[in-house]
Design an enzyme around this catalytic site. Structure first.
Site, PDB file in Angstrom:
ATOM      1  N   SER A  68     131.290 -62.627  38.157  1.00 26.94           N
ATOM      2  CA  SER A  68     130.565 -63.724  38.801  1.00 26.94           C
ATOM      3  C   SER A  68     130.656 -64.983  37.958  1.00 26.94           C
ATOM      4  O   SER A  68     130.746 -64.912  36.716  1.00 26.94           O
ATOM      5  CB  SER A  68     129.094 -63.313  38.924  1.00 26.94           C
ATOM      6  OG  SER A  68     128.298 -64.422  39.261  1.00 26.94           O
TER       7      SER A  68
ATOM      8  N   TYR B  82     120.713 -59.794  34.979  1.00 20.37           N
ATOM      9  CA  TYR B  82     121.839 -59.642  35.915  1.00 20.37           C
ATOM     10  C   TYR B  82     123.106 -60.259  35.317  1.00 20.37           C
ATOM     11  O   TYR B  82     124.162 -59.613  35.230  1.00 20.37           O
ATOM     12  CB  TYR B  82     121.526 -60.291  37.276  1.00 20.37           C
ATOM     13  CG  TYR B  82     122.758 -60.442  38.137  1.00 20.37           C
ATOM     14  CD1 TYR B  82     123.396 -59.321  38.671  1.00 20.37           C
ATOM     15  CD2 TYR B  82     123.322 -61.696  38.384  1.00 20.37           C
ATOM     16  CE1 TYR B  82     124.558 -59.452  39.433  1.00 20.37           C
ATOM     17  CE2 TYR B  82     124.477 -61.837  39.145  1.00 20.37           C
ATOM     18  CZ  TYR B  82     125.092 -60.714  39.665  1.00 20.37           C
ATOM     19  OH  TYR B  82     126.241 -60.844  40.411  1.00 20.37           O
TER      20      TYR B  82
ATOM     21  N   LYS C 159     126.795 -58.540  33.867  1.00 21.11           N
ATOM     22  CA  LYS C 159     128.176 -58.894  34.228  1.00 21.11           C
ATOM     23  C   LYS C 159     128.976 -59.244  32.968  1.00 21.11           C
ATOM     24  O   LYS C 159     130.130 -58.854  32.819  1.00 21.11           O
ATOM     25  CB  LYS C 159     128.183 -60.080  35.201  1.00 21.11           C
ATOM     26  CG  LYS C 159     127.642 -59.748  36.575  1.00 21.11           C
ATOM     27  CD  LYS C 159     128.580 -58.847  37.353  1.00 21.11           C
ATOM     28  CE  LYS C 159     127.976 -58.372  38.651  1.00 21.11           C
ATOM     29  NZ  LYS C 159     128.747 -57.303  39.297  1.00 21.11           N
TER      30      LYS C 159
HETATM   31  P1  NAD Z   1     125.742 -55.985  48.063  1.00 23.79           P
HETATM   32  O1  NAD Z   1     124.431 -55.617  47.499  1.00 23.79           O
HETATM   33  O2  NAD Z   1     125.820 -56.353  49.511  1.00 23.79           O
HETATM   34  O3  NAD Z   1     126.804 -54.818  47.791  1.00 23.79           O
HETATM   35  C1  NAD Z   1     126.743 -53.969  46.668  1.00 23.79           C
HETATM   36  C2  NAD Z   1     126.858 -52.553  47.175  1.00 23.79           C
HETATM   37  O4  NAD Z   1     126.817 -51.656  46.065  1.00 23.79           O
HETATM   38  C3  NAD Z   1     125.719 -52.163  48.111  1.00 23.79           C
HETATM   39  O5  NAD Z   1     126.262 -51.588  49.287  1.00 23.79           O
HETATM   40  C4  NAD Z   1     124.904 -51.145  47.301  1.00 23.79           C
HETATM   41  O6  NAD Z   1     124.293 -50.183  48.132  1.00 23.79           O
HETATM   42  C5  NAD Z   1     125.978 -50.569  46.396  1.00 23.79           C
HETATM   43  N1  NAD Z   1     125.492 -50.010  45.123  1.00 23.79           N
HETATM   44  C6  NAD Z   1     124.645 -50.590  44.232  1.00 23.79           C
HETATM   45  N2  NAD Z   1     124.465 -49.777  43.187  1.00 23.79           N
HETATM   46  C7  NAD Z   1     125.221 -48.671  43.408  1.00 23.79           C
HETATM   47  C8  NAD Z   1     125.436 -47.474  42.688  1.00 23.79           C
HETATM   48  N3  NAD Z   1     124.823 -47.239  41.510  1.00 23.79           N
HETATM   49  N4  NAD Z   1     126.278 -46.556  43.203  1.00 23.79           N
HETATM   50  C9  NAD Z   1     126.899 -46.753  44.404  1.00 23.79           C
HETATM   51  N5  NAD Z   1     126.700 -47.863  45.127  1.00 23.79           N
HETATM   52  C10 NAD Z   1     125.878 -48.812  44.638  1.00 23.79           C
HETATM   53  O7  NAD Z   1     126.331 -57.167  47.168  1.00 23.79           O
HETATM   54  P2  NAD Z   1     127.611 -58.071  47.394  1.00 23.79           P
HETATM   55  O8  NAD Z   1     127.136 -59.450  47.661  1.00 23.79           O
HETATM   56  O9  NAD Z   1     128.543 -57.431  48.325  1.00 23.79           O
HETATM   57  O10 NAD Z   1     128.190 -58.065  45.922  1.00 23.79           O
HETATM   58  C11 NAD Z   1     129.208 -57.153  45.506  1.00 23.79           C
HETATM   59  C12 NAD Z   1     129.451 -57.333  44.036  1.00 23.79           C
HETATM   60  O11 NAD Z   1     129.817 -58.691  43.790  1.00 23.79           O
HETATM   61  C13 NAD Z   1     128.233 -57.055  43.156  1.00 23.79           C
HETATM   62  O12 NAD Z   1     128.672 -56.403  41.982  1.00 23.79           O
HETATM   63  C14 NAD Z   1     127.705 -58.433  42.838  1.00 23.79           C
HETATM   64  O13 NAD Z   1     127.033 -58.474  41.613  1.00 23.79           O
HETATM   65  C15 NAD Z   1     128.994 -59.247  42.786  1.00 23.79           C
HETATM   66  N6  NAD Z   1     128.774 -60.669  43.067  1.00 23.79           N
HETATM   67  C16 NAD Z   1     128.145 -61.044  44.215  1.00 23.79           C
HETATM   68  C17 NAD Z   1     127.918 -62.389  44.469  1.00 23.79           C
HETATM   69  C18 NAD Z   1     127.160 -62.830  45.705  1.00 23.79           C
HETATM   70  O14 NAD Z   1     126.624 -63.945  45.715  1.00 23.79           O
HETATM   71  N7  NAD Z   1     127.109 -62.055  46.780  1.00 23.79           N
HETATM   72  C19 NAD Z   1     128.353 -63.365  43.561  1.00 23.79           C
HETATM   73  C20 NAD Z   1     129.017 -62.940  42.408  1.00 23.79           C
HETATM   74  C21 NAD Z   1     129.235 -61.582  42.172  1.00 23.79           C
END
Ligand code: NAD
Ligand code: UDP
Length: 338
Positions: A125, A149, A153
């Site tokens: 991120s 958080y 990362k």
């Molecule tokens: P999201 O919460 O929609 O998706 C994450 C998924 O991981 C969910 O389906 C959740 O159920 C699953 N999960 C969480 N912990 C788990 C575990 N221990 N075992 C198995 N599954 C697990 O989030 P997103 O927006 O799709 O983000 C995906 C990734 O991208 C994350 O790592 C997040 O930190 C990163 N990210 C997101 C953003 C954003 O703004 N959406 C920005 C930068 C980075």
């Protein structure tokens, strides 16, 4: 047949990437504990794209369960989305965040190594840049974190760098996302936050659909063109395409690379509100509120490395982002439980 394993494949970015991979002909396995997602997302993905997808329920911290996945399926690479992502919650539950995100990633890598799968695309991120001193932000900018958080990362990036130092036959890309927004143009899948959205775009969409009375604009005295915070919003379908490019890059490259996925353009909170209203012909009432603690004035990517290394650049416009966000929200006012 070899598969791409998506941890967290049922989530917002994972489900859009699953769709992009299926459309490109890749067999996909999702492994998700559904802690922040619904089984409906991947059901809808299978309606949108013919293809080979296996959906498994499990936790990345469960080493035995992960081993079973690798034992039963031939996996060529892993795209690792699974993680918790709410900044505020992470300050209240740091151990939970470090366990889920950091310990979960270490367990995943251990099992990958055991099965000799050494290609990994990691969801990092722009948060790892902390309060960047200059914009646009290049991958070489100093890293820091201001909450658990972001710290998780950053720790994972450092762990993966150490792993590649010790075992150079790994191929890892750290994809540093800027601000993902929008939805697949079908309106069938999209972002479905639990409770009150922390992020701007889902909040705007919920105000527009009448679920919340008004948006609070956090601060109008930043040193930006209209005083409100500036971010690099990127369409989630562009982001999904970036994962495909990263996987293709790893077919022929070892080592570790951090790569920004952003558009390179910053828009302010008021730019977002006004464009959303104008394009979708819907009112978004708002009020100016105090700054949100921890927010920075301006954050946008230098996106050149993604173009030179992966041949990827964002293609969707801000109009596409607000139009697709609204199609998803208006067709699914209560998200997947609509
Ligand atoms: P999201 O919460 O929609 O998706 C994450 C998924 O991981 C969910 O389906 C959740 O159920 C699953 N999960 C969480 N912990 C788990 C575990 N221990 N075992 C198995 N599954 C697990 O989030 P997103 O927006 O799709 O983000 C995906 C990734 O991208 C994350 O790592 C997040 O930190 C990163 N990210 C997101 C953003 C954003 O703004 N959406 C920005 C930068 C980075
Ligand atoms: N923002 C806002 N009201 C909200 C949510 C966000 O004014 O209800 C602003 C926030 O201050 C920031 C921008 O919108 O300037 C993007 O915030 P978001 O939380 O989506 O992303 P991040 O700050 O993590 O980049």
């Amino acid at each position: 047949m070899t598969h791409i394993l998506l941890t967290g494949g049922a989530g917002y970015i994972g489900s859009h990437t699953a769709l992009a991979l299926l459309r490109a002909g890749y067999p996909v396995i999702s492994f998700d504990n559904y802690s922040n997602s619904s089984t409906s997302a991947l059901e809808r993905v299978t309606q949108l794209a013919a293809g080979n997808i296996t959906t498994l329920s499990g936790d990345i911290r469960d080493e035995a369960a992960l081993r079973e996945v690798f034992r039963q399926h031939k996996i060529s690479a892993v795209v690792h989305f699974a993680g918790l992502k709410a900044v505020g919650e992470s300050t209240e539950m740091p151990l939970h965040y470090y366990d889920n995100n950091v310990a979960g990633t270490v367990t995943l890598c251990r099992v990958m190594r055991e099965f000799n799968v050494k290609k990994l695309v990691f969801s990092s991120s722009a948060t790892v840049y902390g309060d960047a001193k200059t914009v646009p932000i290049a991958e070489s900018a100093p890293r820091s974190a201001t909450n658990p958080y972001g710290q998780s990362k950053l720790m994972i990036e450092l762990i993966l760098e150490d792993l590649v130092k010790a075992e150079p036959d790994w191929g890892i890309t750290l994809l540093r996302y800027f601000n993902p927004v929008g939805a697949d143009s079908s309106g069938q899948i999209g972002e479905d936050p639990n409770g009150i959205p922390n992020n701007l775009m889902p909040f705007i969409a919920q105000v527009a659909v009448g679920q919340r009375p008004k948006l609070s604009v956090f601060g109008d005295d930043y040193p930006t063109h209209d005083g409100t915070g500036v971010r690099d919003y990127i369409h989630v379908s562009d982001l999904a395409a970036g994962h495909l490019k990263a996987l293709q890059y790893l077919e022929t490259h070892q080592g570790i690379e951090a790569i920004n996925l952003g558009t390179g353009t910053g828009y302010s909170v008021l730019d977002m509100v006004k464009t959303f209203s104008a394009i979708n012909q819907v009112a978004v009432p708002y009020q100016i509120a105090p700054r949100r603690p921890g927010d920075i004035a301006s954050c946008y990517a230098k996106p050149d490395k993604a173009l030179s290394l992966l041949g990827w650049q964002a293609e969707k416009t801000l109009d596409d982002m607000v139009r697709d966000s609204w199609r998803w929200q208006s067709q699914n006012p209560n998200g997947y439980s609509s």
